[in-house]
Design a protein around this motif. Structure first.
Motif, PDB file in Angstrom:
ATOM      1  N   ILE A 230       0.625  -1.182  -0.110  1.00 24.28           N
ATOM      2  CA  ILE A 230       0.044  -0.072   0.007  1.00 24.28           C
ATOM      3  C   ILE A 230       0.871   1.158  -0.050  1.00 24.28           C
ATOM      4  N   ALA A 231       0.490   2.305  -0.854  1.00 26.63           N
ATOM      5  CA  ALA A 231       1.295   3.384  -0.860  1.00 26.63           C
ATOM      6  C   ALA A 231       0.253   4.625  -0.885  1.00 26.63           C
ATOM      7  N   LEU A 232       0.700   5.808  -0.473  1.00 22.04           N
ATOM      8  CA  LEU A 232      -0.385   7.128  -0.428  1.00 22.04           C
ATOM      9  C   LEU A 232       0.221   8.157  -1.463  1.00 22.04           C
ATOM     10  N   GLN A 233      -0.454   8.590  -2.348  1.00 18.28           N
ATOM     11  CA  GLN A 233       0.059   9.703  -3.288  1.00 18.28           C
ATOM     12  C   GLN A 233      -0.892  10.617  -3.214  1.00 18.28           C
ATOM     13  N   GLU A 234      -0.100  11.812  -3.268  1.00 15.00           N
ATOM     14  CA  GLU A 234      -0.882  13.138  -3.200  1.00 15.00           C
ATOM     15  C   GLU A 234      -0.407  14.205  -4.278  1.00 15.00           C
ATOM     16  N   LEU A 235      -0.989  15.161  -4.580  1.00 18.08           N
ATOM     17  CA  LEU A 235      -0.903  16.137  -5.590  1.00 18.08           C
ATOM     18  C   LEU A 235       0.607  17.025  -4.988  1.00 18.08           C
ATOM     19  N   GLU A 236       1.139  17.492  -5.871  1.00 19.23           N
ATOM     20  CA  GLU A 236       2.271  18.369  -5.260  1.00 19.23           C
ATOM     21  C   GLU A 236       1.519  19.778  -4.843  1.00 19.23           C
ATOM     22  N   GLY A 237       1.931  20.267  -3.694  1.00 22.79           N
ATOM     23  CA  GLY A 237       1.477  21.346  -3.191  1.00 22.79           C
ATOM     24  C   GLY A 237       0.136  21.301  -2.202  1.00 22.79           C
ATOM     25  N   SER A 238      -0.450  19.987  -2.117  1.00 24.44           N
ATOM     26  CA  SER A 238      -1.574  19.859  -1.590  1.00 24.44           C
ATOM     27  C   SER A 238      -1.323  19.906  -0.056  1.00 24.44           C
ATOM     28  N   VAL A 242      -6.472  15.156   0.922  1.00 25.66           N
ATOM     29  CA  VAL A 242      -6.842  14.259  -0.220  1.00 25.66           C
ATOM     30  C   VAL A 242      -5.836  13.482  -0.648  1.00 25.66           C
ATOM     31  N   ARG A 243      -5.693  12.116  -0.486  1.00 20.33           N
ATOM     32  CA  ARG A 243      -4.646  11.384  -0.815  1.00 20.33           C
ATOM     33  C   ARG A 243      -5.243  10.096  -1.587  1.00 20.33           C
ATOM     34  N   ALA A 244      -4.524   9.485  -2.715  1.00 21.83           N
ATOM     35  CA  ALA A 244      -4.870   8.200  -3.244  1.00 21.83           C
ATOM     36  C   ALA A 244      -4.077   7.188  -2.560  1.00 21.83           C
ATOM     37  N   GLU A 245      -5.010   5.942  -2.176  1.00 23.13           N
ATOM     38  CA  GLU A 245      -4.122   4.879  -1.610  1.00 23.13           C
ATOM     39  C   GLU A 245      -4.126   3.852  -2.667  1.00 23.13           C
ATOM     40  N   THR A 246      -2.878   3.505  -3.013  1.00 26.18           N
ATOM     41  CA  THR A 246      -2.640   2.434  -4.250  1.00 26.18           C
ATOM     42  C   THR A 246      -2.274   1.425  -3.665  1.00 26.18           C
ATOM     43  N   LYS A 261      -6.842  17.094   8.737  1.00 28.38           N
ATOM     44  CA  LYS A 261      -6.365  17.983   7.549  1.00 28.38           C
ATOM     45  C   LYS A 261      -7.166  19.206   7.215  1.00 28.38           C
ATOM     46  N   ASP A 262      -8.533  18.741   7.142  1.00 30.08           N
ATOM     47  CA  ASP A 262      -9.349  19.881   6.899  1.00 30.08           C
ATOM     48  C   ASP A 262     -10.807  19.029   7.606  1.00 30.08           C
ATOM     49  N   PRO A 263     -11.247  19.705   8.644  1.00 28.21           N
ATOM     50  CA  PRO A 263     -12.692  19.139   9.242  1.00 28.21           C
ATOM     51  C   PRO A 263     -13.786  19.152   8.264  1.00 28.21           C
ATOM     52  N   PRO A 267     -16.299  13.450   1.228  1.00 29.15           N
ATOM     53  CA  PRO A 267     -15.777  12.135   0.303  1.00 29.15           C
ATOM     54  C   PRO A 267     -16.148  12.440  -1.317  1.00 29.15           C
ATOM     55  N   VAL A 268     -17.304  12.803  -1.393  1.00 28.03           N
ATOM     56  CA  VAL A 268     -17.928  12.990  -2.909  1.00 28.03           C
ATOM     57  C   VAL A 268     -17.254  14.451  -3.423  1.00 28.03           C
ATOM     58  N   ALA A 269     -17.390  15.326  -2.742  1.00 33.65           N
ATOM     59  CA  ALA A 269     -17.032  16.769  -3.347  1.00 33.65           C
ATOM     60  C   ALA A 269     -15.430  16.871  -3.551  1.00 33.65           C
ATOM     61  N   ASP A 270     -14.770  16.535  -2.377  1.00 29.88           N
ATOM     62  CA  ASP A 270     -13.203  16.584  -2.636  1.00 29.88           C
ATOM     63  C   ASP A 270     -12.419  15.714  -3.404  1.00 29.88           C
ATOM     64  N   ASP A 271     -13.493  14.544  -3.664  1.00 30.09           N
ATOM     65  CA  ASP A 271     -12.904  13.613  -4.607  1.00 30.09           C
ATOM     66  C   ASP A 271     -13.124  14.456  -6.064  1.00 30.09           C
ATOM     67  N   LEU A 272     -14.316  15.019  -6.433  1.00 30.83           N
ATOM     68  CA  LEU A 272     -14.171  15.469  -7.808  1.00 30.83           C
ATOM     69  C   LEU A 272     -13.410  16.912  -7.866  1.00 30.83           C
ATOM     70  N   ALA A 273     -12.957  17.392  -6.670  1.00 32.45           N
ATOM     71  CA  ALA A 273     -12.210  18.542  -6.856  1.00 32.45           C
ATOM     72  C   ALA A 273     -10.642  18.118  -7.042  1.00 32.45           C
ATOM     73  N   THR A 274     -10.477  16.964  -7.059  1.00 33.62           N
ATOM     74  CA  THR A 274      -8.985  16.410  -7.188  1.00 33.62           C
ATOM     75  C   THR A 274      -8.997  15.403  -8.381  1.00 33.62           C
TER      76      THR A 274
END
Ligand SMILES: [Zn+2]
Ligand SMILES: [Zn+2]
Length: 301
Positions: A230-238, A242-246, A261-263, A267-274
């Protein structure tokens, strides 16, 4: 040698295995979409999704009380290891919710393409709507339905959320597949690492349809349950909300949102914003394990 007291606070009560949706889940999501739209390259679309979520909230409040599957049907499902809510026996009220939402959204601020889709759905008869719902929930999704299906999904989310929030969490049971909702059998859209008494730092998968959440272990693949690759990926500067668990064992991924990190993460909205994060992990060869129904069809094939 001086011993250090260990700062350990055992949970005062046992963590809830299931969190049923709150009645204001869609209103909170609408606010989150609005917030995420600020300074975002997809601002117009995210603002539209804020309006759609608000229309879901209004529809959930307005639909008349409708019966849950009866106790006997729920018991039968339970004995067969099935969830209590059945996707193929949709309460007809979902079409009323849809028509109410379409009427609320229909105005000149909509982009032309979206308005044409909406007008088409407003004149669709019940059998066409049922066909679209069956395609969404059970069928092969083709890209030419990408305009209509998010509206269908939004109305079904309202209806199944309206049923899930009336269930007794004590009547639920874990299903064989870890990433499948114990209320309705739909796949998870993402997982949430939660803050709060008794659930602090616990991870819950979030249903793509009925907004129920169920507890799953952290750092374990939600598709194949492997815990080594398992690894966690995130966007640079984020900021890491929100992370992706691969998972290298099964090459799947799903996003995780972190309330510490942000109360206000959703899960639906932050998914579509990333979506940029999806592109990153898609390119690295991972396949997403659960859909976001508000974007269904757009990334098929
Ligand atoms: Zn569900
Ligand atoms: Zn896996």
């Amino acid at each position: 040698m001086q011993s250090q007291p260990i700062d350990f606070h055992p949970p005062s009560e046992e963590a809830a295995p299931y969190l049923l949706p709150a009645a204001d889940v869609f209103a909170g999501r609408a606010r989150r979409f609005e917030h995420l739209a600020c300074d975002h390259s997809l601002a117009e679309w995210l603002r539209f999704l804020a309006r759609l979520s608000q229309a879901q909230h209004d529809a959930l409040k307005a639909i008349p009380e409708f019966p849950l599957p009866d106790a006997q049907a729920r018991e039968l499902a339970r004995n067969h290891g099935m969830p209590p809510l059945n996707l193929s026996e949709r309460p007809a009220v979902w079409r009323d919710a849809l028509r109410q939402m379409l009427a609320a959204l229909d105005d000149e601020t909509l982009p032309e393409g979206a308005r044409a889709t909406l007008t088409g759905l407003q004149s669709a008869d019940d059998s066409r709507l049922e066909k679209l719902a069956a395609t969404l929930l059970e069928g092969e999704i083709s890209a030419d339905l990408a305009g209509e299906l998010p509206f269908i999904a939004a109305a079904l989310q309202v209806t199944y959320t309206g049923m899930a929030l009336r269930l007794d969490p004590a009547s639920l049971q874990k299903l064989d597949a870890p990433a499948v909702c114990p209320c309705c059998g739909s796949p998870a859209v993402a997982s949430v690492v939660r803050l709060g008494a008794a659930i602090n730092n616990l991870r819950y998968l979030h249903c793509s349809l009925c907004n129920t959440e169920w507890n799953v272990p952290r750092a374990t693949c939600t598709t194949c349950e492997d815990d080594k690759e398992i690894a966690l990926q995130e966007l640079e500067g984020s900021k890491g909300a929100v992370r992706a668990e691969t998972c290298d064992a099964c090459k799947s991924y799903l996003k995780i949102v972190y309330q510490d990190k942000d109360p206000n993460v959703d899960p639906v909205a932050d998914d579509l914003a990333t979506l940029a994060l999806d592109m990153l992990v898609d390119e690295a060869g991972y396949e997403r394990s659960g859909p976001n129904l508000l974007l269904i069809g757009a990334y098929s094939g």
